[in-house]
Design a protein around this motif. Structure first.
Motif, short mmCIF file in Angstrom:
data_model
loop_
_atom_site.label_atom_id
_atom_site.label_comp_id
_atom_site.label_asym_id
_atom_site.label_seq_id
_atom_site.Cartn_x
_atom_site.Cartn_y
_atom_site.Cartn_z
N GLU A 68 14.04 18.59 22.62
CA GLU A 68 14.08 17.37 21.82
C GLU A 68 12.71 16.70 21.80
O GLU A 68 12.24 16.24 20.76
N LEU A 69 12.05 16.64 22.95
CA LEU A 69 10.72 16.05 23.03
C LEU A 69 9.73 16.86 22.21
O LEU A 69 8.92 16.31 21.46
N ARG A 70 9.80 18.19 22.32
CA ARG A 70 8.90 19.06 21.56
C ARG A 70 9.10 18.85 20.05
O ARG A 70 8.15 18.74 19.30
N SER A 71 10.35 18.74 19.62
CA SER A 71 10.65 18.51 18.20
C SER A 71 10.09 17.17 17.75
O SER A 71 9.52 17.06 16.66
N ALA A 72 10.24 16.15 18.56
CA ALA A 72 9.72 14.82 18.21
C ALA A 72 8.19 14.84 18.11
O ALA A 72 7.62 14.28 17.17
N ILE A 73 7.54 15.54 19.02
CA ILE A 73 6.07 15.64 18.99
C ILE A 73 5.63 16.38 17.75
O ILE A 73 4.70 15.97 17.05
N LEU A 74 6.31 17.47 17.43
CA LEU A 74 5.95 18.25 16.24
C LEU A 74 6.19 17.45 14.97
O LEU A 74 5.41 17.51 14.02
N GLN A 75 7.25 16.66 14.95
CA GLN A 75 7.55 15.84 13.77
C GLN A 75 6.45 14.80 13.56
O GLN A 75 6.00 14.58 12.44
N VAL A 76 6.01 14.17 14.64
CA VAL A 76 4.93 13.18 14.55
C VAL A 76 3.64 13.85 14.10
O VAL A 76 2.90 13.34 13.27
N ALA A 77 3.38 15.06 14.60
CA ALA A 77 2.15 15.78 14.23
C ALA A 77 2.14 16.15 12.76
O ALA A 77 1.09 16.17 12.14
N VAL A 78 3.31 16.43 12.19
CA VAL A 78 3.40 16.82 10.79
C VAL A 78 3.23 15.62 9.87
O VAL A 78 2.69 15.72 8.78
N GLU A 79 3.70 14.45 10.30
CA GLU A 79 3.64 13.25 9.45
C GLU A 79 2.26 12.77 9.29
O GLU A 79 1.29 12.74 9.36
#
Length: 79
Positions: A68-79
């Motif tokens: 979940e943390l990895r997904s949140a970090i990746l989502q922020v990186a994409v935005e």
């Protein structure tokens, strides 16, 4: 997890006192291969603790939180 747990690990030469073994609810053995038929406590303890945590599902919870943390970090990186 169960309410109480005690892990008793014996040394390579004499193991665990038979009186302690008689009082134990469960006994476990780590299978070994080759000429050596025992592990020292420093090697055996992490193997046993890992498997206890695995059976309790603690590692699954931790993996889920990490994912979940990895997904949140990746989502922020994409935005």
């Amino acid at each position: 997890p169960p309410p109480k747990l005690a892990l008793v690990l014996g040394n390579e030469e004499v193991g665990v006192d038979p009186v302690i073994l008689d009082d134990a609810d469960k006994l476990v053995e780590i299978p070994t291969f080759g000429l050596k038929n025992s592990l020292n406590v420093a090697s055996a303890a992490p193997v046993v603790v890992f498997d206890v945590l695995r059976q309790w599902g603690v590692l699954d919870d931790q993996r889920r939180e990490t994912d979940e943390l990895r997904s949140a970090i990746l989502q922020v990186a994409v935005e």
